[in-house]
Motif scaffolding. Structure first.
Motif, PDB file in Angstrom:
ATOM      1  N   ILE A 214       0.882  -1.165   0.000  1.00  0.00           N
ATOM      2  CA  ILE A 214       0.000   0.000   0.000  1.00  0.00           C
ATOM      3  C   ILE A 214       0.920   1.215   0.000  1.00  0.00           C
ATOM      4  CG2 ILE A 214      -1.853   1.248   1.183  1.00  0.00           C
ATOM      5  CD1 ILE A 214      -2.674  -1.332   2.522  1.00  0.00           C
ATOM      6  N   PRO A 215       1.174   1.826  -1.155  1.00  0.00           N
ATOM      7  CA  PRO A 215       2.152   2.921  -1.243  1.00  0.00           C
ATOM      8  C   PRO A 215       1.723   4.155  -0.438  1.00  0.00           C
ATOM      9  CG  PRO A 215       1.628   2.015  -3.413  1.00  0.00           C
ATOM     10  CD  PRO A 215       0.609   1.474  -2.453  1.00  0.00           C
ATOM     11  N   VAL A 216       2.711   4.932  -0.027  1.00  0.00           N
ATOM     12  CA  VAL A 216       2.455   6.192   0.673  1.00  0.00           C
ATOM     13  C   VAL A 216       1.571   7.090  -0.186  1.00  0.00           C
ATOM     14  CG1 VAL A 216       3.525   8.304   1.548  1.00  0.00           C
ATOM     15  CG2 VAL A 216       4.602   6.079   1.986  1.00  0.00           C
ATOM     16  N   ASP A 217       0.598   7.699   0.429  1.00  0.00           N
ATOM     17  CA  ASP A 217      -0.376   8.603  -0.201  1.00  0.00           C
ATOM     18  C   ASP A 217      -1.461   7.874  -0.994  1.00  0.00           C
ATOM     19  OD1 ASP A 217       0.857  10.850   0.846  1.00  0.00           O
ATOM     20  OD2 ASP A 217       2.169  11.089  -0.895  1.00  0.00           O
TER      21      ASP A 217
ATOM     22  N   VAL B 297      -1.502   5.973   8.898  1.00  0.00           N
ATOM     23  CA  VAL B 297      -2.562   6.389   7.985  1.00  0.00           C
ATOM     24  C   VAL B 297      -3.121   7.733   8.425  1.00  0.00           C
ATOM     25  CG1 VAL B 297      -3.213   3.982   7.506  1.00  0.00           C
ATOM     26  CG2 VAL B 297      -4.468   5.276   9.255  1.00  0.00           C
ATOM     27  N   ALA B 298      -3.819   8.391   7.511  1.00  0.00           N
ATOM     28  CA  ALA B 298      -4.523   9.635   7.810  1.00  0.00           C
ATOM     29  C   ALA B 298      -5.913   9.533   7.204  1.00  0.00           C
ATOM     30  CB  ALA B 298      -3.775  10.831   7.238  1.00  0.00           C
ATOM     31  N   SER B 299      -6.901   9.973   7.959  1.00  0.00           N
ATOM     32  CA  SER B 299      -8.279   9.948   7.484  1.00  0.00           C
ATOM     33  C   SER B 299      -8.656  11.337   6.980  1.00  0.00           C
ATOM     34  CB  SER B 299      -9.228   9.528   8.613  1.00  0.00           C
ATOM     35  OG  SER B 299     -10.562   9.551   8.178  1.00  0.00           O
ATOM     36  N   ILE B 300      -9.129  11.391   5.748  1.00  0.00           N
ATOM     37  CA  ILE B 300      -9.559  12.654   5.147  1.00  0.00           C
ATOM     38  C   ILE B 300     -11.062  12.588   4.950  1.00  0.00           C
ATOM     39  CG2 ILE B 300      -9.334  14.228   3.183  1.00  0.00           C
ATOM     40  CD1 ILE B 300      -6.551  13.113   2.726  1.00  0.00           C
ATOM     41  N   GLN B 301     -11.767  13.472   5.662  1.00  0.00           N
ATOM     42  CA  GLN B 301     -13.225  13.428   5.645  1.00  0.00           C
ATOM     43  C   GLN B 301     -13.758  13.550   4.218  1.00  0.00           C
ATOM     44  OE1 GLN B 301     -15.046  16.294   8.221  1.00  0.00           O
ATOM     45  NE2 GLN B 301     -17.091  15.429   8.014  1.00  0.00           N
TER      46      GLN B 301
ATOM     47  N   ALA C 157      -2.524   6.040   3.191  1.00  0.00           N
ATOM     48  CA  ALA C 157      -1.264   5.655   3.815  1.00  0.00           C
ATOM     49  C   ALA C 157      -0.351   6.868   3.943  1.00  0.00           C
ATOM     50  CB  ALA C 157      -0.579   4.561   3.001  1.00  0.00           C
ATOM     51  N   ARG C 158       0.311   6.975   5.090  1.00  0.00           N
ATOM     52  CA  ARG C 158       1.250   8.074   5.324  1.00  0.00           C
ATOM     53  C   ARG C 158       2.682   7.552   5.240  1.00  0.00           C
ATOM     54  NH1 ARG C 158       0.236  11.156  10.755  1.00  0.00           N
ATOM     55  NH2 ARG C 158       1.952  12.345   9.848  1.00  0.00           N
TER      56      ARG C 158
END
Length: 286
Positions: free
Chosen positions: A30-33, A66-70, A76-77
């Protein structure tokens, strides 16, 4: 880089999901971004409940994976950046300073034997946090063997710092109002958990309530004798209507919305000893 989180025992379901996703991110699968599969897709992939997926994603977000974007999803970070190292070279992931009681209680319910120690003004916040995991037990998504709750509350027969009439500190009515709220909330707590025993979904449910002659200015929770949280009651001046219809101004606290802060391992050990010391000495059965 490996987590090691599951060493020494069987993994809980959310840990299995988190470990798998973490390994895939570290390996570049799972690549970054890039966007992770949706929660619905993860539920199908791992054959788990949605709440389990959500708990796993929360763990990975706290660790910086990871980061969640509403409105867009979970991405993935660059997991190497958020980590820092101790002098011995062991990696440490930053953990959010604040924690939600509902999330912590939900995590605690993943264990076979659940213990909850709480020191607070009433059990209202705890009751709210229990609704979702109790529902999961009722739906047979979780199967704990035992649940033990120890609740430390202020004594109703001493003059408390709050709640109290701002004009007349000796007025017993605010304290009587608190006593009725405590009775109501503790009954809700008993109904929530004892129902699991009545339905034979949990082998053992124990609820012990004791009081101390102290006004709690903080709220403290200890879960499974492994994780602790502390919150601070903010005193406010607010009008309330008493049972006789009289409106008075009282000093009260904002408890339900109070932020909780995760304790370090050292802080938790001290906190658990502190709770046990109160429980075993000056606390009296309610």
């Amino acid at each position: 880089m490996t987590s090691g989180r599951s060493a020494g025992g069987a993994r809980r379901e959310w840990e299995r999901v988190a470990d798998s996703l973490r390994d895939r991110i570290e390996a570049g699968e799972i690549p970054v971004d890039s966007q992770l599969p949706t929660q619905a897709e993860l539920v199908e992939q791992f054959d788990v409940a949605r709440a389990t997926v959500q708990r796993a994603l929360k763990e990975l977000q706290d660790e910086g994976y990871v980061a969640s974007i509403q409105g867009k999803g979970v991405f993935a970070r660059n997991w190497r950046n958020p980590t820092r190292a101790h002098a011995n070279g062991a990696a440490v992931h930053p953990v959010s300073a604040t924690v939600k009681l509902a999330d912590a209680v939900a995590e605690a319910f993943e264990a076979e034997h659940i213990t909850i120690d709480a020191y607070c003004l009433t059990s209202e916040s705890l009751n709210a946090a229990l609704v979702e995991p109790v529902g999961r037990v009722l739906r047979a998504e979780l199967r704990p063997s035992s649940i033990t709750v120890r609740l430390l509350l202020p004594s109703s027969d001493v003059l408390l710092a709050f709640p109290r009439n701002t004009e007349d500190p000796s007025d017993p009515r605010p304290r009587d109002r608190l006593a009725r709220l405590i009775d109501l909330q503790t009954q809700v707590l008993r109904n929530l958990l004892f129902d699991l025993s009545v339905r034979r979904l949990v082998e053992s449910v124990v609820i012990e309530i004791r009081t101390v002659p102290v006004t709690p200015t903080t709220k403290v929770y200890a879960l499974n004798r492994a994780k602790g949280m502390t919150g601070y009651y903010k005193v406010v001046d607010q009008p309330v209507e008493l049972d006789d219809g009289t409106r008075v101004s009282i000093y009260d606290v904002l408890g339900v919305g109070a932020k909780l802060y995760a304790q370090s391992a050292e802080q938790f050990a001290e906190c658990q000893e502190w709770f046990d010391s109160l429980w075993e000495t000056i606390a009296e059965s309610a």
